[in-house]
Design a protein around this motif. Sequence first.
Motif, PDB file in Angstrom:
ATOM      1  N   LEU A 195      -2.463 -14.281  57.620  1.00  0.00           N
ATOM      2  CA  LEU A 195      -3.559 -15.052  57.033  1.00  0.00           C
ATOM      3  C   LEU A 195      -4.911 -14.599  57.571  1.00  0.00           C
ATOM      4  CD1 LEU A 195      -0.964 -17.135  56.833  1.00  0.00           C
ATOM      5  CD2 LEU A 195      -2.753 -18.678  56.129  1.00  0.00           C
TER       6      LEU A 195
ATOM      7  N   ALA B 118      -5.764 -11.692  58.121  1.00  0.00           N
ATOM      8  CA  ALA B 118      -6.176 -10.489  57.390  1.00  0.00           C
ATOM      9  C   ALA B 118      -7.111 -10.846  56.235  1.00  0.00           C
ATOM     10  CB  ALA B 118      -4.956  -9.733  56.875  1.00  0.00           C
ATOM     11  N   LEU B 119      -7.077 -12.091  55.785  1.00  0.00           N
ATOM     12  CA  LEU B 119      -7.943 -12.515  54.682  1.00  0.00           C
ATOM     13  C   LEU B 119      -9.368 -12.799  55.154  1.00  0.00           C
ATOM     14  CD1 LEU B 119      -5.531 -15.089  53.057  1.00  0.00           C
ATOM     15  CD2 LEU B 119      -5.776 -12.677  52.521  1.00  0.00           C
TER      16      LEU B 119
ATOM     17  N   GLU C 179     -12.771 -16.918  58.008  1.00  0.00           N
ATOM     18  CA  GLU C 179     -13.102 -18.155  57.314  1.00  0.00           C
ATOM     19  C   GLU C 179     -11.941 -18.604  56.428  1.00  0.00           C
ATOM     20  OE1 GLU C 179     -17.064 -18.451  56.083  1.00  0.00           O
ATOM     21  OE2 GLU C 179     -16.653 -19.870  54.470  1.00  0.00           O
TER      22      GLU C 179
ATOM     23  N   LEU D  20      -9.191 -20.031  58.568  1.00  0.00           N
ATOM     24  CA  LEU D  20      -9.498 -21.391  59.010  1.00  0.00           C
ATOM     25  C   LEU D  20      -9.244 -22.379  57.874  1.00  0.00           C
ATOM     26  CD1 LEU D  20     -12.879 -20.811  60.902  1.00  0.00           C
ATOM     27  CD2 LEU D  20     -10.689 -21.396  61.929  1.00  0.00           C
ATOM     28  N   GLN D  21      -9.656 -21.996  56.659  1.00  0.00           N
ATOM     29  CA  GLN D  21      -9.504 -22.898  55.515  1.00  0.00           C
ATOM     30  C   GLN D  21      -8.043 -23.104  55.142  1.00  0.00           C
ATOM     31  OE1 GLN D  21     -12.129 -20.838  52.862  1.00  0.00           O
ATOM     32  NE2 GLN D  21     -13.877 -22.103  53.399  1.00  0.00           N
ATOM     33  N   LEU D  22      -7.187 -22.169  55.538  1.00  0.00           N
ATOM     34  CA  LEU D  22      -5.753 -22.323  55.268  1.00  0.00           C
ATOM     35  C   LEU D  22      -5.028 -22.984  56.438  1.00  0.00           C
ATOM     36  CD1 LEU D  22      -5.165 -18.969  53.412  1.00  0.00           C
ATOM     37  CD2 LEU D  22      -4.751 -21.239  52.472  1.00  0.00           C
ATOM     38  N   GLY D  23      -5.787 -23.456  57.424  1.00  0.00           N
ATOM     39  CA  GLY D  23      -5.164 -24.234  58.490  1.00  0.00           C
ATOM     40  C   GLY D  23      -4.799 -23.448  59.733  1.00  0.00           C
ATOM     41  N   VAL D  24      -5.282 -22.213  59.853  1.00  0.00           N
ATOM     42  CA  VAL D  24      -4.969 -21.410  61.037  1.00  0.00           C
ATOM     43  C   VAL D  24      -6.028 -21.643  62.102  1.00  0.00           C
ATOM     44  CG1 VAL D  24      -4.700 -19.067  61.927  1.00  0.00           C
ATOM     45  CG2 VAL D  24      -3.867 -19.645  59.645  1.00  0.00           C
ATOM     46  N   ASP D  25      -5.599 -21.931  63.327  1.00  0.00           N
ATOM     47  CA  ASP D  25      -6.533 -22.058  64.436  1.00  0.00           C
ATOM     48  C   ASP D  25      -6.843 -20.639  64.921  1.00  0.00           C
ATOM     49  OD1 ASP D  25      -8.045 -22.731  66.556  1.00  0.00           O
ATOM     50  OD2 ASP D  25      -6.541 -23.979  67.558  1.00  0.00           O
TER      51      ASP D  25
ATOM     52  N   ILE E 132     -19.655 -25.829  51.482  1.00  0.00           N
ATOM     53  CA  ILE E 132     -18.227 -25.502  51.375  1.00  0.00           C
ATOM     54  C   ILE E 132     -17.619 -25.359  52.765  1.00  0.00           C
ATOM     55  CG2 ILE E 132     -16.580 -23.718  50.688  1.00  0.00           C
ATOM     56  CD1 ILE E 132     -18.279 -23.189  48.259  1.00  0.00           C
ATOM     57  N   ARG E 133     -18.349 -24.701  53.662  1.00  0.00           N
ATOM     58  CA  ARG E 133     -17.825 -24.498  55.008  1.00  0.00           C
ATOM     59  C   ARG E 133     -17.708 -25.831  55.755  1.00  0.00           C
ATOM     60  NH1 ARG E 133     -20.775 -20.007  58.097  1.00  0.00           N
ATOM     61  NH2 ARG E 133     -18.703 -19.267  58.610  1.00  0.00           N
TER      62      ARG E 133
ATOM     63  N   SER F 167     -14.581 -27.730  54.359  1.00  0.00           N
ATOM     64  CA  SER F 167     -13.277 -27.170  54.733  1.00  0.00           C
ATOM     65  C   SER F 167     -13.121 -27.059  56.243  1.00  0.00           C
ATOM     66  CB  SER F 167     -13.084 -25.814  54.063  1.00  0.00           C
ATOM     67  OG  SER F 167     -14.164 -24.957  54.364  1.00  0.00           O
TER      68      SER F 167
ATOM     69  N   VAL G 259     -14.696 -25.464  58.453  1.00  0.00           N
ATOM     70  CA  VAL G 259     -14.972 -24.194  59.132  1.00  0.00           C
ATOM     71  C   VAL G 259     -16.067 -24.435  60.161  1.00  0.00           C
ATOM     72  CG1 VAL G 259     -15.880 -21.859  58.823  1.00  0.00           C
ATOM     73  CG2 VAL G 259     -14.228 -22.780  57.195  1.00  0.00           C
TER      74      VAL G 259
ATOM     75  N   ARG H  41      -6.655 -28.578  61.763  1.00  0.00           N
ATOM     76  CA  ARG H  41      -6.976 -27.677  60.666  1.00  0.00           C
ATOM     77  C   ARG H  41      -5.877 -27.695  59.612  1.00  0.00           C
ATOM     78  NH1 ARG H  41     -11.401 -25.118  61.438  1.00  0.00           N
ATOM     79  NH2 ARG H  41     -12.137 -24.708  63.540  1.00  0.00           N
ATOM     80  N   ALA H  42      -4.621 -27.730  60.073  1.00  0.00           N
ATOM     81  CA  ALA H  42      -3.523 -27.702  59.106  1.00  0.00           C
ATOM     82  C   ALA H  42      -3.536 -28.949  58.233  1.00  0.00           C
ATOM     83  CB  ALA H  42      -2.188 -27.566  59.840  1.00  0.00           C
TER      84      ALA H  42
ATOM     85  N   ALA I 105      -6.108 -28.590  55.662  1.00  0.00           N
ATOM     86  CA  ALA I 105      -5.725 -27.592  54.650  1.00  0.00           C
ATOM     87  C   ALA I 105      -4.601 -28.101  53.738  1.00  0.00           C
ATOM     88  CB  ALA I 105      -5.300 -26.289  55.332  1.00  0.00           C
TER      89      ALA I 105
ATOM     90  N   VAL J  82      -9.665 -24.340  49.281  1.00  0.00           N
ATOM     91  CA  VAL J  82     -10.890 -23.667  48.870  1.00  0.00           C
ATOM     92  C   VAL J  82     -10.524 -22.425  48.068  1.00  0.00           C
ATOM     93  CG1 VAL J  82     -13.000 -22.542  49.664  1.00  0.00           C
ATOM     94  CG2 VAL J  82     -12.052 -24.473  50.942  1.00  0.00           C
TER      95      VAL J  82
ATOM     96  N   VAL K 281     -11.137 -11.999  47.678  1.00  0.00           N
ATOM     97  CA  VAL K 281     -10.417 -11.812  48.931  1.00  0.00           C
ATOM     98  C   VAL K 281     -10.638 -10.381  49.408  1.00  0.00           C
ATOM     99  CG1 VAL K 281      -8.612 -13.514  48.702  1.00  0.00           C
ATOM    100  CG2 VAL K 281      -8.349 -11.313  47.564  1.00  0.00           C
ATOM    101  N   PRO K 282     -10.686 -10.191  50.760  1.00  0.00           N
ATOM    102  CA  PRO K 282     -10.793  -8.830  51.273  1.00  0.00           C
ATOM    103  C   PRO K 282      -9.502  -8.051  51.007  1.00  0.00           C
ATOM    104  CG  PRO K 282     -10.526 -10.398  53.069  1.00  0.00           C
ATOM    105  CD  PRO K 282     -10.643 -11.190  51.815  1.00  0.00           C
TER     106      PRO K 282
ATOM    107  N   GLY L 212      -0.703 -19.837  50.862  1.00  0.00           N
ATOM    108  CA  GLY L 212      -1.185 -21.197  50.643  1.00  0.00           C
ATOM    109  C   GLY L 212      -0.227 -22.254  51.160  1.00  0.00           C
TER     110      GLY L 212
ATOM    111  N   ARG M   6      -3.147 -19.536  44.809  1.00  0.00           N
ATOM    112  CA  ARG M   6      -2.924 -19.816  46.222  1.00  0.00           C
ATOM    113  C   ARG M   6      -3.417 -21.216  46.575  1.00  0.00           C
ATOM    114  NH1 ARG M   6      -6.400 -16.582  50.288  1.00  0.00           N
ATOM    115  NH2 ARG M   6      -7.825 -18.303  49.954  1.00  0.00           N
TER     116      ARG M   6
ATOM    117  N   GLN N 199      -1.219 -24.818  47.744  1.00  0.00           N
ATOM    118  CA  GLN N 199      -1.469 -25.722  48.873  1.00  0.00           C
ATOM    119  C   GLN N 199      -1.208 -27.176  48.485  1.00  0.00           C
ATOM    120  OE1 GLN N 199      -5.287 -23.403  49.994  1.00  0.00           O
ATOM    121  NE2 GLN N 199      -5.198 -24.999  51.548  1.00  0.00           N
TER     122      GLN N 199
END
Lengths: 339, 276
Positions: free
Chosen positions: A222, A224-225, A228, A231-236, B55-56, B59, B61, B81-82, B85, B90, B95-96, B110, B161, B165
Amino acid sequence: MTPGARLAAIVGALGLVLGLAGTAALFVGSAAVTPASVLAVLAGSERAEAVAVVVVLDLRLPRIIVAALAGGALAVAGVGFQALTRNPLAEPSVLGVASGAAFGVVTGQLFGLGLSVLEAIGLTAFAFAGAFVAGGAVYLIASTAAGLPVHTLLLAGVIVGIFFSSAITVLISIVDTNRLGGVIHWLLGSVAPIPPGPLLVFAALTAIGVALIGSQARRLNLLALGEEAALQLGVDAEAVKRRVFVGAALLTAAVVAFAGPIGFVGLIVPHALRMLLGPDNRVLVLAALLGGGVFLLAADTVARSLVAPAELSVGVITSFCGAPVFVALLRSRGARGQA
Amino acid sequence: MTPLLELRGVSFAYPSPGEGRGRAPFQIRELSFAVEEGEILGIIGPNASGKTTLIRLLSRVVAPARGEILLEGAPLTRLTRASVAQRVAVVPQDVPRGFPYTAGELVLMGRFPHAPGRFFESDEDRAAAREAMELTGVLDLAHEPLDRLSGGERQRVVLARALAQRPRLLVLDEPTAHLDLRYQAEAVGLLRRLNAEAGLGVVLVSHDLNLAAEVSHRLLLLDRGSAVSLGPPESVLDEQTLEAVYGCRVTVEKHPSSRRPVVHVVWPEPDMARKG
C-alpha cells in the motif's frame, strides 16, 4: 490458486533450487577432492581426520551457508529499501548504507572485536550503528516536501558512500594493518567460512530482519501508492517505515559484519524476481530470501573457480552483474519519464 | 440524528517551511459544515482555496489545529487510521505507477482496513473487490498492469478500490478529470445509484462547477480556506458571488433538462483588452 498456495509453491520451488545449488557447490573448490570422496564424506564413510572431511564440512559447507544467508539477507534488504523509498534502484550499496556498516565494522575491529559469538554480536552492533547513521543521512539529504526524488536519492547515496569509504581509508591508514587482517579482501565483499557459533548469530539476525520486513509486506504494497494514499487506506505509515528501515539496516549490518559489503545483490535479485513474480512484497520477501541465496551462492562458486587456485572476491562478480542491471533500470525509468 | 460527518470550527495551517520567504502557508479557517447520510455535498472553489487540504483533513492525513471533525459522532483524531478507512474512502485523481501492480491487486488493497492484521486477503475480501470492479465496469481489466491502462480506466479502477472499502462516506477528488463524456455520465449515474440505494454519503471536490451543481444536493463554496456560502446549488451558484470569488465574469443559466444551474464564463474580448 489461492495466494497462500501460490506463495507456498514459489517458496518450495526456490527452496529446492537453493538446496540443489548448495549441494552442487559442495563438489566445487580449489582443493583436489574428487566427487566420489565428497559423496563418501556426505555418507559419513570417510574418517573424521581425512582431508576431504575438513575440506567439505569445515570449509565448503560453512562457506555455502554464509553465501546463502548473505545473499538472502541482502536481497530482502533490497526489497525493503525499494519499498521504503518507492524506488527500484534503492539497495544497501547504492544507498551508501553498506559503506556506513563497513565503517562500523572497521571501527569495531579497531576495538579488537573478532568473530567469537559475543564479539560477533558487538561487531554487528557497530555495523548497525554505521548503517543507521548512513541511511539516516541519505534520507535527510534526499528528502524534500514532495518525497524522495530518484536522482537526489541516488546522489545522496553515492555521497554518503564515498564519505564512509574515505573514513575507512583513514582508519586503515593510521592503524597497523596487521590488526585489520585481510581488510582489503573483505572490503570488496567476500564469503569466507565462519565457525558454527557466529554462523548461528548471523542466521538469527537474518531471521529477525526478514521477519521485521516480511511482517510489513502487505502494508508495504500500500505504501507503494504513496504515503498519503497509504494513510487514507488505514496504514500507519510512520510505524511501517520505522520497522522496515530497522530491518533492512539490520540485514545490511549483519551481512557486512559476517561477509563484507557485497554490492548489488539487493538490486539484481528483487528486480529479477519482480519481473518473474510481480511486485507483491508478500511474495517478494520470501522469494528474495531464497533467490538471493541462490544468486550469491552461484556468484561465490564462480568467484572461487574462475581463477583457481586463486580466488576472486564475490563482490567483484556481483558488481559485474549489477552494473548493467542498474544502468538498464535507470534508462527504462528515464525513458518512461518517471525518474 | 448524528450527521455522518461534521466539522466544527476547523482551522488548519501547514508548518511554515521558512520564515519570511515565499507566500504564507495555506490555511483552513473556522470551517463548519456537516454531511448527512445519503447526502452528496459538492465542494467548489478556485485554486488554492483549500479543497485538497480539506480532503486530507477528512481522511485524517492531517489533523486540525483548532476545532474538531466528527465521524458518526466520534472525533476523528481519536479513531485509528484503519477504523477511519473502514468508513471514509478517498478517490484520488490518479495513482503512482512505479511498481506495476495489476488493477485487481490495487482494488484488493481497499480491503486492508477491514483486517489489517491479515497477511493475505480472504475469499470475502476478494468477493468484495470483484463486486466493486463490476460496479465500475473494470472486471475485465483485473489482470492488467496499471501502467497499461488509460487515465480513464485507471480512474475507474481507483473508484473500485474505494468502493471495495465499503465506506459510509466517499470523498472524490476531481472524479471526472480523466474521463471522457460517456464515462463521466456513467460515473455520475453510478454515484447517484450508490447514494440513493446504499445511503452512501459523498463529498465531491471538483473544479467542474456544472458537474458539482448537477450531482450535489448542496454546495460549499470555498475561498482562501473560508466558506463563502453553503446551500443548494441554485443559491450558491450566484453570478455576483462567483465573480467575486473567481475574479472573472460569469453567467448562470438553467440546464434545459435537469433545471440545475449551469455556469458559463464570459470570455474577455481580446480587442477590448488591447485597447484597454
